[in-house]
Every structure is written in C-alpha cells, then in structure tokens.
Design a protein around this motif. Structure first.
Motif, PDB file in Angstrom:
ATOM      1  N   LEU A 308     -22.810  -3.250  21.321  1.00 31.05           N
ATOM      2  CA  LEU A 308     -23.127  -2.923  20.182  1.00 31.05           C
ATOM      3  C   LEU A 308     -21.904  -3.138  19.211  1.00 31.05           C
ATOM      4  O   LEU A 308     -21.104  -2.549  18.716  1.00 31.05           O
ATOM      5  CB  LEU A 308     -23.186  -1.506  19.850  1.00 31.05           C
ATOM      6  CG  LEU A 308     -24.315  -1.501  20.999  1.00 31.05           C
ATOM      7  CD1 LEU A 308     -23.304  -1.033  22.778  1.00 31.05           C
ATOM      8  CD2 LEU A 308     -25.230  -0.300  21.055  1.00 31.05           C
ATOM      9  N   ALA A 309     -21.713  -3.636  17.612  1.00 33.66           N
ATOM     10  CA  ALA A 309     -21.852  -3.710  16.883  1.00 33.66           C
ATOM     11  C   ALA A 309     -22.560  -3.526  15.208  1.00 33.66           C
ATOM     12  O   ALA A 309     -23.288  -3.817  15.004  1.00 33.66           O
ATOM     13  CB  ALA A 309     -20.962  -5.110  16.704  1.00 33.66           C
ATOM     14  N   ILE A 310     -21.299  -3.382  14.130  1.00 36.75           N
ATOM     15  CA  ILE A 310     -21.795  -2.985  13.165  1.00 36.75           C
ATOM     16  C   ILE A 310     -20.510  -3.466  11.757  1.00 36.75           C
ATOM     17  O   ILE A 310     -19.568  -3.022  12.049  1.00 36.75           O
ATOM     18  CB  ILE A 310     -22.245  -1.373  12.615  1.00 36.75           C
ATOM     19  CG1 ILE A 310     -22.699  -1.073  11.208  1.00 36.75           C
ATOM     20  CG2 ILE A 310     -20.965  -0.625  12.480  1.00 36.75           C
ATOM     21  CD1 ILE A 310     -23.279   0.262  10.698  1.00 36.75           C
ATOM     22  N   GLU A 311     -20.575  -3.811  10.847  1.00 37.63           N
ATOM     23  CA  GLU A 311     -19.587  -4.191   9.707  1.00 37.63           C
ATOM     24  C   GLU A 311     -19.240  -3.103   9.540  1.00 37.63           C
ATOM     25  O   GLU A 311     -19.969  -2.491   8.184  1.00 37.63           O
ATOM     26  CB  GLU A 311     -19.847  -5.289   9.198  1.00 37.63           C
ATOM     27  CG  GLU A 311     -18.882  -5.844   7.453  1.00 37.63           C
ATOM     28  CD  GLU A 311     -19.434  -7.105   6.559  1.00 37.63           C
ATOM     29  OE1 GLU A 311     -18.945  -7.475   6.021  1.00 37.63           O
ATOM     30  OE2 GLU A 311     -20.264  -7.628   7.784  1.00 37.63           O
ATOM     31  N   VAL A 312     -18.479  -2.469   9.169  1.00 36.22           N
ATOM     32  CA  VAL A 312     -17.916  -1.691   8.253  1.00 36.22           C
ATOM     33  C   VAL A 312     -17.002  -1.446   6.753  1.00 36.22           C
ATOM     34  O   VAL A 312     -16.399  -0.609   6.188  1.00 36.22           O
ATOM     35  CB  VAL A 312     -17.484  -0.261   9.298  1.00 36.22           C
ATOM     36  CG1 VAL A 312     -18.682   0.465  10.235  1.00 36.22           C
ATOM     37  CG2 VAL A 312     -16.145  -0.584   9.877  1.00 36.22           C
ATOM     38  N   THR A 313     -16.813  -2.598   6.492  1.00 36.68           N
ATOM     39  CA  THR A 313     -16.267  -3.432   5.333  1.00 36.68           C
ATOM     40  C   THR A 313     -15.764  -2.694   4.017  1.00 36.68           C
ATOM     41  O   THR A 313     -15.233  -2.161   3.056  1.00 36.68           O
ATOM     42  CB  THR A 313     -16.175  -4.620   5.114  1.00 36.68           C
ATOM     43  OG1 THR A 313     -16.091  -5.741   6.779  1.00 36.68           O
ATOM     44  CG2 THR A 313     -15.449  -4.910   3.974  1.00 36.68           C
ATOM     45  N   ASP A 314     -17.612  -2.519   3.586  1.00 37.67           N
ATOM     46  CA  ASP A 314     -17.596  -1.611   1.926  1.00 37.67           C
ATOM     47  C   ASP A 314     -17.200  -0.906   2.125  1.00 37.67           C
ATOM     48  O   ASP A 314     -16.547  -0.265   1.417  1.00 37.67           O
ATOM     49  CB  ASP A 314     -19.241  -2.196   2.063  1.00 37.67           C
ATOM     50  CG  ASP A 314     -19.301  -3.871   1.724  1.00 37.67           C
ATOM     51  OD1 ASP A 314     -18.456  -4.272   1.273  1.00 37.67           O
ATOM     52  OD2 ASP A 314     -20.484  -3.993   1.502  1.00 37.67           O
TER      53      ASP A 314
END
Length: 664
Positions: A308-314
């Motif tokens: 389970l992965a989610i991008e949190v760069t922003d």
C-alpha cells in the motif's frame, strides 16, 4: 494521481478488510476483548453489535466450560495459531442453546518485537456440511448392513419388499439431500467468487496505490491504477514480470525490506520515505508513505505481500513551506519584540505567545483575571475604556503602564482587531503588545531636552537683550563708561549661545556621520598644556600634568582638544573645592591612556553608566551648572571614531577620574 493526504488508519484498514462475507473478528488482550467484528461474525454468535468492546466470556457466556476461551489465552500469551475443522460449539441463538460446527482459525498478530497485539478470528459455519456428511455416512452404514442382510438372507429380503421400498424412499431422500448439499456448495463457491471480485474492485478503486506480489516468485498478481500512476508504468508493463523487473531502480533499497517481511511475517511501514523513480523517461525524487503487509496462506506461511503506497511529495513540500513561513513569522515577531494574544470574549481567557508572557513577567499562561492587576491603577480605566470602544469600532488601542511590585514601571502598547461570529456578535480579539518603555523614556528625554534647551538658551539671550537695551539707552548719555562692561557681558552671552548651538550642531553631524577626522602627528602633553593653562587661570585650580610628556600621537588634534576641554571644565565645574586636578598620560601595550582626576564629591554609582548618554545630566536640576547634557556624549563619539574607548571611575566622597584611550 490523487495526492489526497488522507491515509487509512489501522482501524479503518481493519474495518475494510472485515467487509467480507466470511465471519471475521479482531480480539485484543488475554481476555479476548472484541475490538472489531463484521456482521457475518455477529450473526454467527447470534448477538448484536453491543458485544464490541466486551471480553469473549462476557459477550458469549455460554462458552464457559468450552475450550475456546482457553485457546484465546494461549494464542495471546504463547503467540501460537489455533485452527479447527468441524469443531462443535454450543451457542445461544434466538434464545436457544444450540450446537454448531465451524472451521475456525485464531491467529496472533504480532508487532516488530514478536509480541502479540491482536488476534484475528475467522470462522465458517459448516454445520450443514457436517450434519449432511454424518447423515450420509449413517445412511451408507445402514445400506451396508442392509446389503449384508440381503446377501445372508435373500429369502428374508424377498419377504420384506415393503421394507425395501421404505429403504428405497430413504435412499431417494438421501439423494435429494446430496443434491441440496451440492447446490449449497455451488452457491458457496459463487459467493466466494463474488467476494473475490468485490475485493478486486476495492483494490482497483482505492485512492491508495495497491500492488499484490507473490512471496515466492515476486510476480505481480494484482495492481490498481493508483499504483500504476505512482511508479509511472502502464498496466501491460506488469504482465509476466516480477516487481523488481518493473521497478529495478527500487530493488537495491526495498528488496531486503520485502525479504524481511516474507521471512518474519511482520509488516513494515515507512512515512515520507525518499524514493527515486524513473517516470516519463527521467529520474524523479518523490516522497511516499508505504506499507508492506504480509498475506498468509492456509499453511500459515507468507504467500503474498500487499503493498500500500501513496505519494506525499506535494503534501510534504506544502507542509514545509507552511512551517518555514510560520518560522519566519515567529522570528520576525520575536525580533520585533512583539507579544501576541488571542482573547476569547466569551470566556475572557487569552491565548498568548511566549513574548507576551515575557513582557508581562508571567511564568504561566494567563487566566481571565491575570492581566488587570498588572496594569497601573491609574491606567486600568484607560484599558477598560479601550476594550469597550473596541467592541463598537472593531479596533483596540491603548497604552498603559505595568505595575511590578519588585521592579520599575514599564510601558506597553496594545493593539488588536475584533473578529465577529456569523451573527455579528463579537467573538475574539486578536492583537499584539509591545514594550514601549524605551520609546516613552526617549519621549521624556526629548521633553526634558526641550525644557533644558529652552532654559539654557533663554538665560544668555535674556542677558544679551538686557545689555543691548541698556547700551541703547545710554549711547547718547554721559554714562558711556558702562558700555565696555555691557559689551563684555553681551560677548559672554553670545559665546554661551554659540557653545550651546555648537554642541547641537556636533550632535547633528555625529548622527549624520558628517564629522570627518583630520588626523596629524602632535605631542599630546603640549595639547594638554594649551587646554589647561587658560582654565587654571580662570578657575584658579592647580592642574598637574604627569606621565609620558614626550609621547607623540596621530589623531585629530582639534577633536582631542574638545575632549580634554570638556573633561577639565567638568572637573572645575563639579569639583570646585578640589584644589588640584591631575592629568596623567601613560602607555600600555599599543594604547595611550589620558586620565583627568579631581578630588570632588564623586558621582553616585547608579549614575555612572548613564554619563555618556545623550542629554543626560548628573544634576538635572541645574544647581551645579548649566548645559544640555551633550558634552560627554560628543566626547564618546569622538573617541569611538578614533577606534578608542572612554570611561569613568568614581567613588562618592573621594573624587572622579575621567579617561580616554587611543591606539598608538
């Protein structure tokens, strides 16, 4: 890609995973407290959702005396898994104690230290299957016995056609039961297939990137669109490839982590983890939150890894910008010495910054009635009126004194803005406080200076005016012998005005950096003599010069003359009873020090630190002498511009020594 910062909590993940038709529950503690249970499990127990939060013994008291509660304790304490097939359990359903049969599993969920923190409880009601199988077995046994009887007693069988007919009917009934069992199994398979399809739909529609990876071959078994967008690969690129063939740039860092999860069966989670991904043909650094969750097979071994992965760069970038902006604002407010308050008009309790507490000398957050007692009694009404006016105008402003029992009075300025509710009722005041003590002192100094300057200029001008009036009256009369005396008096008055104006001009030039030093080489003792001789003649003091009388210095002779003149005039003025004044010239290291010592009354210690302040006078009443309080201030500026230092040493009753030091 959906960059929503929302992440499922552990509880939400459990609730999502429990949204299956298979009875599932999660227990915690040795007493098997029910943390979560899906509707299927609630129906199996024959209870409602009020059992959530209860121990198993309290929720299902009929289990006492049965082995299940002890099993839960062993799972919790020993970390072992219990499974069972066709296991009987007596449960109260619809108010009746009944026996049911289950295929079940009690599985410990462990943390990174191997300690059990939850028990996953799954159970399938196989009562119909169990009873059908036993009925079938029972009928088969009866058929076997019947066949044996038929073989042994064929004649008896022929004589018992009616009995055989009955048996035939029973066989038909058994056949019907078998058909019904087959239909039940088919329905169960269909339901399982539907459940699997729902699970796949859940994965496909989840806003979080999900990828299911085989534990033995690392082949990608399932992947959703969010994960495809995260890694920047098309779906067809995943077909027939292992995860490390798909994202080879991540293998070196993440393969050891995934292998560890497979070996230990313990999930791994990371937040704001930096990852280099090759997307759109270019390497890109991103920040991700991800979880490697092990999926166990029937044998209890890890069969797959769910990522389970989610991008949190922003999100992280935005948070850091906000933190930086808040830090800049905080530093700006702290640098300005501003205290901030947020006053709740309903409760009267303010929320304040650390600088606010510092200004009001508070050790803890203020309450409703904390501030008013700190305000000077004469200013409390001013503060109250300002707050009342703010409720009408929307703006708060007042200046007041703070009244400290063990310290000096200080001034503060409060400004704020009123914020209103939706019904336009005043809700809160957000504002600032500023310590303006120095500003008030400067204002007082300005007022004092205007008063002093007016007084100092008025005296010689009045004298000059009187002298001119007298000369005008007697210019044609015989008393012209008074004219020289009046001229002398007028000249002194003009000189005094000129000296005062010169001091003011020097201060103005110093502030605007207009004074330039015209340095030259000269013998210091000769300058001291030139300054001291006229002063000693007029004042009738004996001025003694000691030390290095041949020392030559490089400085602005005119400006050093001003300093020496000021020192000697002050010695004469403030120590009139001192018969001698000593001037000493000595060197130490790379500096020369010139000191002027008198044996007058001395200067109180608390006033010595202010002697070189602008407009400061030791005797503000003017009883001991006149002046604007600028002389020593100008001296300090001259010496400082020579890269030197200046100071005073004084003991009350013994005299004072003013000195300055210049580099050689």
């Amino acid at each position: 890609m959906d960059n929503s910062p929302y992440l499922l909590t552990d509880k939400q993940l459990i609730e999502v995973l429990c949204m299956t038709q298979s009875p599932t529950a999660v227990h915690v503690s040795e007493d098997a407290v029910i943390q979560a249970a899906n509707d299927a499990m609630i129906n199996v127990w024959g209870k409602d959702r009020s059992v959530i939060g209860k121990s198993l013994a309290d929720a299902l008291p009929e289990l006492k005396g049965q082995p299940f509660i002890d099993m839960f304790k062993r799972v919790w304490n020993e970390g072992i898994t219990f499974t069972g097939t066709d296991t009987p359990a007596n449960l109260v359903v619809n108010g009746e104690l009944q026996t049911f049969y289950f295929d079940f599993e009690y599985k410990p969920i462990k943390d990174g230290n191997g300690k059990t923190y939850a028990i996953l409880h799954t159970a399938n009601d196989v009562t119909e299957r169990y009873l059908g199988r036993h009925r079938e077995q029972h009928l088969i046994e009866e058929l076997t016995a019947t066949n044996e009887e038929l073989t042994a007693a064929n004649e008896e069988v022929r004589a018992s056609n009616e009995e055989l007919a009955a048996i035939n009917e029973e066989l038909q009934a058994i056949t019907e039961e078998l058909r019904l069992s087959e239909e039940f199994l088919q329905n169960a398979n269909n339901e399982l297939s539907a459940s699997e399809n729902r699970f796949r739909q859940l994965i496909a529609q989840a806003p979080v990137g999900i990828c299911l990876i085989g534990a033995h071959d690392f082949m990608v078994q399932e992947v959703n669109n969010a994960y495809l967008q995260l890694v920047g690969r098309p779906r067809e690129f995943f077909e027939g490839r292992t995860i490390w063939q798909i994202v080879p740039e991540a293998e070196q860092t993440y393969a050891p982590i995934m292998n560890g999860v497979i070996e230990t069966g313990i999930a791994y989670a990371a937040n704001e983890h930096r990852l280099i991904l090759s997307r759109a043909g270019a390497d890109e650094e991103v920040l991700v939150n991800f979880v490697y969750e092990p999926i166990l097979g029937q044998d209890g071994q890890v069969s797959a890894i769910m990522v389970l992965a989610i991008e949190v760069t922003d999100m992280v970038t935005a948070r850091k910008k906000i933190e930086q902006a808040e830090e800049r604002s905080r530093l700006a407010v702290d640098a300005a010495g501003i205290g901030i308050f947020d006053l709740d008009l309903q409760t009267g309790i303010p929320v304040v910054s650390g600088k606010f507490n510092e200004i009001f000398d508070l050790d803890s957050p203020p309450g409703k009635d904390t501030i008013e007692p700190l305000i000077h009694p004469d200013d409390r009404q001013t503060r109250a009126d300002a707050h009342a006016e703010a409720l009408q105008s929307g703006q708060l402003f007042y200046e007041a004194r703070l009244w400290h029992q063990n310290g000096p009075i200080r001034w503060v300025r409060a400004q704020g803005k009123v914020f209103y509710k939706s019904d336009n009722a005043p809700d809160r005041i957000l504002g600032t406080v500023l310590d303006i003590t120095a500003y008030k002192e400067l204002q007082q100094q300005k007022d004092d200076f205007i008063s002093i300057a007016s007084h100092e200029l008025k005296t010689p001008i009045t004298s000059l005016k009187a002298s001119l009036q007298l000369m005008d009256r007697i210019k044609d009369k015989s008393e012209q012998t008074m004219i020289p005396k009046l001229i002398m008096q007028s000249r002194k008055s003009v000189e005094r005005v000129s000296a005062l104006v010169e001091d003011l001009l020097n201060v103005s030039r110093l502030q605007q950096s207009d004074i330039r030093l015209n340095k030259s080489h000269f013998i210091l003792s000769q300058l001291v003599n030139a300054v001291a001789n006229p002063i000693s003649i007029i004042a009738k003091h004996k001025i003694i010069i000691t030390g290095n009388l041949e020392l030559q210095v490089y400085a602005d002779e005119h400006r050093i003359d001003q300093v020496l003149t000021n020192f000697l005039n002050n010695a004469v003025k403030y120590a009139p009873s001192s018969e001698t004044i000593e001037v000493d010239i000595h060197t130490a290291e790379d500096y020369v020090t010139v000191s002027v010592t008198d044996y007058g009354p001395g200067i109180p210690f608390e006033k010595q630190q202010h002697l070189f302040d602008r407009y400061y006078r030791v005797d503000p009443s003017g009883h001991q002498g006149s002046g604007l309080g600028l002389g020593l201030y100008i001296c300090e500026e001259i010496i400082t511009r020579h890269n030197g230092s200046i100071g005073v040493n004084s003991v009350e009753g013994k005299g004072s020594t003013f000195w300055f030091r210049l580099p050689l």
